[in-house]
Write an enzyme that holds these catalytic residues in place. Structure first.
Site, short mmCIF file in Angstrom:
data_model
loop_
_atom_site.label_atom_id
_atom_site.label_comp_id
_atom_site.label_asym_id
_atom_site.label_seq_id
_atom_site.Cartn_x
_atom_site.Cartn_y
_atom_site.Cartn_z
N HIS A 136 0.83 -1.21 0.00
CA HIS A 136 0.00 0.00 0.00
C HIS A 136 0.86 1.25 0.00
O HIS A 136 2.05 1.23 0.30
CB HIS A 136 -0.95 0.00 1.21
CG HIS A 136 -0.30 0.43 2.49
ND1 HIS A 136 -0.26 1.75 2.90
CD2 HIS A 136 0.35 -0.27 3.45
CE1 HIS A 136 0.37 1.83 4.06
NE2 HIS A 136 0.76 0.61 4.42
N CYS A 137 0.21 2.35 -0.36
CA CYS A 137 0.78 3.69 -0.20
C CYS A 137 -0.37 4.56 0.29
O CYS A 137 -1.26 4.05 0.99
CB CYS A 137 1.44 4.19 -1.47
SG CYS A 137 0.42 4.15 -2.96
N ALA A 138 -0.41 5.83 -0.05
CA ALA A 138 -1.50 6.68 0.43
C ALA A 138 -2.84 6.32 -0.22
O ALA A 138 -3.85 6.13 0.45
CB ALA A 138 -1.17 8.15 0.19
#
Length: 198
Positions: A136-138
């Protein structure tokens, strides 16, 4: 349900009109060509989507939802938006989750290539050990998507186009142009294709 039936669809009858004149076998694909390919497929994202067996791509909200992580059976997390002030592995104490953080910036001039092989190894170890991994990221469309694509290319021997097709049918992604250029170079290194320099 088999991997093929769940994650792959025939393109002979369902190709988007916007890609009908795009030769995806060409070794001279440009970033613009890849963006056109990325704009087809799934457009609406949930907080998390399974994009390859036991490999989930998602956003910060899902990474912070311990109940949902437990429901999905997540055993590993690769956070592509890691920062010291947001915390890291300590957030998952007692959850039996192995954590790795990457401090990457979602800007075209950020060198994501330094993370390609370490991230691919982390994902590969999770999957070959029978785990389930969330990358994941933002928002879950650029940084994390780039490292998932790199994993599929490095460890699953996919071309960049095949990796994009595998992911985008299950989650809308749009790595920034700098990341796409870096993936094109990786594709040339791995598959010996003659790519146009960007």
């Amino acid at each position: 349900m088999s991997y093929k039936s769940r994650f792959s669809t025939s393109r002979s009858s369902s190709r988007s009109p916007s890609t009908q004149d795009l030769d995806l076998s060409s070794p001279m694909l440009t970033v613009f060509d890849l963006e056109r390919l990325l704009y087809t497929g799934k457009a609406i994202n949930s907080h998390v989507d399974e994009v390859y067996p036991r490999l989930y791509l998602g956003d910060q909200a899902i990474a912070e939802n311990r109940g949902e992580l437990a429901r999905l059976g997540i055993t590993h997390i690769l956070n592509c938006a890691h920062s010291k002030w947001r915390g890291g592995a300590e957030k998952y104490e007692g959850a039996n989750i192995t954590y790795q953080g990457v401090e990457a910036h979602d800007t075209p001039d950020y060198d994501m290539t330094v993370n390609f092989y370490p991230a691919a190894e982390f994902i590969h170890k999770a999957l070959t050990g029978g785990g389930r991994i969330l990358v994941h990221c933002a928002v879950g469309v650029s940084r994390s998507a780039t490292l998932v694509l790199a994993y599929l290319m490095i460890r699953q021997n996919m071309t960049l186009v095949d990796a994009i097709k595998t992911v985008k049918d299950n989650r809308g992604i749009i790595p920034n142009r700098g990341f796409l250029r870096q993936l094109v170079r990786l594709d040339g290194t791995l598959h010996g294709s003659t790519q146009r320099r960007f």
